[in-house]
Structures are given as C-alpha cells and as structure tokens.
Scaffold this motif. Structure first.
Motif, PDB file in Angstrom:
ATOM      1  N   ASN A  82       0.817  -1.210   0.000  1.00 26.28           N
ATOM      2  CA  ASN A  82       0.000   0.000   0.000  1.00 26.28           C
ATOM      3  C   ASN A  82       0.853   1.264   0.000  1.00 26.28           C
ATOM      4  O   ASN A  82       0.344   2.350  -0.289  1.00 26.28           O
ATOM      5  N   ASP A  83       2.139   1.131   0.313  1.00 22.73           N
ATOM      6  CA  ASP A  83       3.062   2.262   0.266  1.00 22.73           C
ATOM      7  C   ASP A  83       3.745   2.397  -1.080  1.00 22.73           C
ATOM      8  O   ASP A  83       4.604   3.259  -1.261  1.00 22.73           O
ATOM      9  N   GLY A  84       3.413   1.508  -2.021  1.00 21.37           N
ATOM     10  CA  GLY A  84       3.979   1.585  -3.361  1.00 21.37           C
ATOM     11  C   GLY A  84       5.300   0.868  -3.519  1.00 21.37           C
ATOM     12  O   GLY A  84       5.970   1.010  -4.550  1.00 21.37           O
ATOM     13  N   GLU A  85       5.698   0.066  -2.529  1.00 18.55           N
ATOM     14  CA  GLU A  85       6.952  -0.661  -2.589  1.00 18.55           C
ATOM     15  C   GLU A  85       6.696  -2.117  -2.995  1.00 18.55           C
ATOM     16  O   GLU A  85       5.596  -2.637  -2.842  1.00 18.55           O
ATOM     17  N   GLU A  86       7.744  -2.783  -3.501  1.00 17.68           N
ATOM     18  CA  GLU A  86       7.620  -4.197  -3.820  1.00 17.68           C
ATOM     19  C   GLU A  86       7.509  -5.001  -2.524  1.00 17.68           C
ATOM     20  O   GLU A  86       8.291  -4.814  -1.608  1.00 17.68           O
ATOM     21  N   TYR A  87       6.530  -5.880  -2.463  1.00 18.25           N
ATOM     22  CA  TYR A  87       6.310  -6.689  -1.269  1.00 18.25           C
ATOM     23  C   TYR A  87       7.430  -7.716  -1.127  1.00 18.25           C
ATOM     24  O   TYR A  87       7.808  -8.375  -2.096  1.00 18.25           O
ATOM     25  N   GLN A  88       7.959  -7.851   0.074  1.00 16.75           N
ATOM     26  CA  GLN A  88       9.051  -8.768   0.339  1.00 16.75           C
ATOM     27  C   GLN A  88       8.552 -10.013   1.071  1.00 16.75           C
ATOM     28  O   GLN A  88       7.833  -9.915   2.061  1.00 16.75           O
ATOM     29  N   VAL A  89       8.946 -11.177   0.567  1.00 19.82           N
ATOM     30  CA  VAL A  89       8.659 -12.451   1.206  1.00 19.82           C
ATOM     31  C   VAL A  89       9.989 -13.065   1.613  1.00 19.82           C
ATOM     32  O   VAL A  89      10.760 -13.499   0.760  1.00 19.82           O
ATOM     33  N   ASP A  90      10.290 -13.056   2.909  1.00 24.01           N
ATOM     34  CA  ASP A  90      11.548 -13.609   3.415  1.00 24.01           C
ATOM     35  C   ASP A  90      12.755 -13.035   2.675  1.00 24.01           C
ATOM     36  O   ASP A  90      13.700 -13.754   2.327  1.00 24.01           O
ATOM     37  N   GLY A  91      12.713 -11.748   2.432  1.00 22.24           N
ATOM     38  CA  GLY A  91      13.845 -11.080   1.807  1.00 22.24           C
ATOM     39  C   GLY A  91      13.843 -11.063   0.293  1.00 22.24           C
ATOM     40  O   GLY A  91      14.742 -10.495  -0.330  1.00 22.24           O
ATOM     41  N   GLY A  92      12.849 -11.678  -0.333  1.00 22.51           N
ATOM     42  CA  GLY A  92      12.756 -11.674  -1.790  1.00 22.51           C
ATOM     43  C   GLY A  92      11.448 -11.077  -2.238  1.00 22.51           C
ATOM     44  O   GLY A  92      10.439 -11.135  -1.523  1.00 22.51           O
ATOM     45  N   THR A  93      11.443 -10.476  -3.406  1.00 20.17           N
ATOM     46  CA  THR A  93      10.228  -9.878  -3.949  1.00 20.17           C
ATOM     47  C   THR A  93       9.140 -10.936  -4.117  1.00 20.17           C
ATOM     48  O   THR A  93       9.405 -12.041  -4.576  1.00 20.17           O
ATOM     49  N   GLY A  94       7.909 -10.593  -3.738  1.00 29.44           N
ATOM     50  CA  GLY A  94       6.809 -11.543  -3.817  1.00 29.44           C
ATOM     51  C   GLY A  94       6.126 -11.526  -5.178  1.00 29.44           C
ATOM     52  O   GLY A  94       5.692 -10.476  -5.649  1.00 29.44           O
ATOM     53  N   TYR A  95       6.047 -12.686  -5.808  1.00 28.39           N
ATOM     54  CA  TYR A  95       5.410 -12.820  -7.118  1.00 28.39           C
ATOM     55  C   TYR A  95       4.217 -13.765  -7.033  1.00 28.39           C
ATOM     56  O   TYR A  95       4.268 -14.785  -6.340  1.00 28.39           O
ATOM     57  N   LEU A  96       3.164 -13.433  -7.766  1.00 31.57           N
ATOM     58  CA  LEU A  96       1.994 -14.300  -7.838  1.00 31.57           C
ATOM     59  C   LEU A  96       2.379 -15.615  -8.500  1.00 31.57           C
ATOM     60  O   LEU A  96       2.970 -15.635  -9.585  1.00 31.57           O
ATOM     61  N   ASN A  97       2.045 -16.732  -7.851  1.00 29.58           N
ATOM     62  CA  ASN A  97       2.448 -18.047  -8.306  1.00 29.58           C
ATOM     63  C   ASN A  97       1.259 -18.991  -8.301  1.00 29.58           C
ATOM     64  O   ASN A  97       0.464 -19.007  -7.362  1.00 29.58           O
ATOM     65  N   SER A  98       1.130 -19.797  -9.346  1.00 25.66           N
ATOM     66  CA  SER A  98       0.143 -20.870  -9.353  1.00 25.66           C
ATOM     67  C   SER A  98       0.874 -22.180  -9.117  1.00 25.66           C
ATOM     68  O   SER A  98       1.768 -22.545  -9.874  1.00 25.66           O
ATOM     69  N   GLN A  99       0.514 -22.857  -8.049  1.00 26.40           N
ATOM     70  CA  GLN A  99       1.145 -24.138  -7.770  1.00 26.40           C
ATOM     71  C   GLN A  99       0.539 -25.216  -8.663  1.00 26.40           C
ATOM     72  O   GLN A  99      -0.226 -24.942  -9.571  1.00 26.40           O
ATOM     73  N   ALA A 100       0.919 -26.455  -8.391  1.00 25.10           N
ATOM     74  CA  ALA A 100       0.406 -27.558  -9.201  1.00 25.10           C
ATOM     75  C   ALA A 100      -1.118 -27.598  -9.141  1.00 25.10           C
ATOM     76  O   ALA A 100      -1.737 -26.985  -8.281  1.00 25.10           O
ATOM     77  N   LEU A 101      -1.722 -28.336 -10.029  1.00 24.21           N
ATOM     78  CA  LEU A 101      -3.179 -28.350 -10.144  1.00 24.21           C
ATOM     79  C   LEU A 101      -3.877 -28.807  -8.875  1.00 24.21           C
ATOM     80  O   LEU A 101      -5.048 -28.511  -8.660  1.00 24.21           O
ATOM     81  N   THR A 102      -3.166 -29.512  -8.017  1.00 25.56           N
ATOM     82  CA  THR A 102      -3.768 -29.955  -6.761  1.00 25.56           C
ATOM     83  C   THR A 102      -3.505 -28.968  -5.628  1.00 25.56           C
ATOM     84  O   THR A 102      -3.929 -29.195  -4.499  1.00 25.56           O
ATOM     85  N   GLY A 103      -2.805 -27.861  -5.914  1.00 26.75           N
ATOM     86  CA  GLY A 103      -2.440 -26.905  -4.874  1.00 26.75           C
ATOM     87  C   GLY A 103      -3.353 -25.704  -4.853  1.00 26.75           C
ATOM     88  O   GLY A 103      -4.562 -25.821  -4.942  1.00 26.75           O
ATOM     89  N   SER A 104      -2.734 -24.530  -4.736  1.00 22.51           N
ATOM     90  CA  SER A 104      -3.497 -23.295  -4.653  1.00 22.51           C
ATOM     91  C   SER A 104      -2.676 -22.193  -5.314  1.00 22.51           C
ATOM     92  O   SER A 104      -1.722 -22.466  -6.027  1.00 22.51           O
ATOM     93  N   SER A 105      -3.047 -20.970  -5.077  1.00 20.16           N
ATOM     94  CA  SER A 105      -2.283 -19.832  -5.580  1.00 20.16           C
ATOM     95  C   SER A 105      -1.698 -19.081  -4.392  1.00 20.16           C
ATOM     96  O   SER A 105      -2.324 -18.993  -3.337  1.00 20.16           O
TER      97      SER A 105
END
Length: 223
Positions: A82-105
């Motif tokens: 919300n501050d306009g910065e790249e979201y960090q996940v454990d020190g890395g930029t967070g990217y939208l990911n689709s897991q395997a067909l039996t998983g989730s997003s």
C-alpha cells in the motif's frame, strides 16, 4: 464532546486499464472481478486472498496492487504494498504463483530457477486483454486460467478481470477504546461492521458471521 477518531481507509476503482500490455507499463494496478465484486490481495505472508472489495482493498492488508514485469516465456506479477513498494517475502520480492493443479495460488519468494515452487513457470503468466470483456490470466506452468485464490490456475475457460488503478476513500470512523469518560466507555465492548454499523458486543463474537469487524478501534478478522 469531541472524541479521538481514526479512519478506516479503503480504495475504490479508479482508471480501468484497457488495450495491450503497454497499458500496464509503469502502472500499479488492482486485479478485480467486477461481476463478483471481488479483488485479489495479500493479507500477510504468502497468502493470496480473493474477497469482496471491503475486505481486499483496505489499508490493513499487506497489499492489493500488482506490477507486471517481463520474464522469459511471459510476464510476472509482483505484489506492491500500500506504500507503493515491492512486497518482500523472506527477503525476496513476492510474485503471484500458481502451484500444481492440486495446490493453490500464493506468492513465491522471488523467481528461482524453476520460476515457481511446485512446477516450472508457475509464476509466469500469459496476460491478454479481450475487448469488451477484460483481462485474462493464463498460467504458463499449468497452461490453464486463474479464477480465484482458492484454486490454482486450473480452468479451461478464462475468467475476465478488470485491471485498474485505485482511488483512496475515507471509510468508517473507528472509535478508539480510551475509557476516559462514561460517554467513551459506551463503545468499549461494541463490535462494528465496515459500514460503521454496530452488530453486537464482544460477548457476541462467537456468534457473528465470518468477516472483518472493528473492535476497540482496530480491524479484527473472524475466520
């Protein structure tokens, strides 16, 4: 008597982005389904959410905006706070990911060699605009379309989303719980919905429907 006040801030749809991918360049945009009145967002951690506007497009979440990037085989979608910065996940930029067909997003920590956790190219997207319908999100890893956050990209038929900028809006007043006067103390045990309507007392919490509420001047999620 004047009371201390806070404001619950949320966002509404601003500019709707249309056309080719060039329309997304240098834009931070929300991904919403106007037919359902829902939007994608990140509540915390790697959890991708998809819920009504009042739950998703609100300042207590980690973010509800995305920025498109170029990557081999398609495009990436970075979460923006919300501050306009790249979201960090454990020190890395967070990217939208689709897991395997039996998983989730979810969100992955950066783009590793597989560009996804469970499947190659799970965080790579084919993003297309269809005139008069909206944007589609086809995952390169699964070869199928994204519909919501509960499922991975597993659908043969596309869901059409609106990519849009957001306009800040002042929401309901939140009454702070400062028991200084008898008048203030009336609100101490009250529970409000996001429209500012009192829906019960704290003692009623277990009987309330799941959702987001204001308790003691703060947002509280009931799951």
């Amino acid at each position: 008597m004047n009371h201390p006040e806070d404001y619950f801030k949320y966002w509404t749809i601003g500019e709707r982005l249309t056309g080719g991918l060039s329309a997304l360049t240098q834009k931070n945009f929300a991904i919403v389904n106007e037919a359902e009145g829902k939007a994608f967002y990140c509540e915390s951690g790697q959890q991708l959410g998809y819920d009504d506007y009042k739950t998703a497009l609100i300042n207590i979440n980690e973010g509800c905006l995305f920025k498109v990037g170029r990557i081999t085989g398609g495009r990436s979608l970075r979460l923006i706070t919300n501050d306009g910065e790249e979201y960090q996940v454990d020190g890395g930029t967070g990217y939208l990911n689709s897991q395997a067909l039996t998983g989730s997003s979810c969100f992955i920590q950066g783009l590793n060699g597989q560009r996804g956790y469970d499947i190659p190219d799970g965080a790579v997207w084919d993003i297309q605009y269809v005139e008069g319908k909206g944007w589609t999100l086809k995952n390169v890893g699964t070869g199928k379309y994204l519909k919501d956050a509960t499922h991975p990209a597993m659908f043969d038929e596309p869901t059409y989303f609106t990519f849009c900028t957001l306009t800040p809006t002042t929401g309901i007043q939140i009454i702070e719980n400062t028991p200084m006067t008898n008048e203030r103390s009336r609100y101490g045990d009250s529970v409000f919905n996001l429209q500012g309507v009192k829906v019960g007392e704290k003692s009623d919490w277990n009987s309330l429907p799941n959702g987001l509420y204001i308790v003691n001047g703060k947002a509280k999620l009931k799951k």
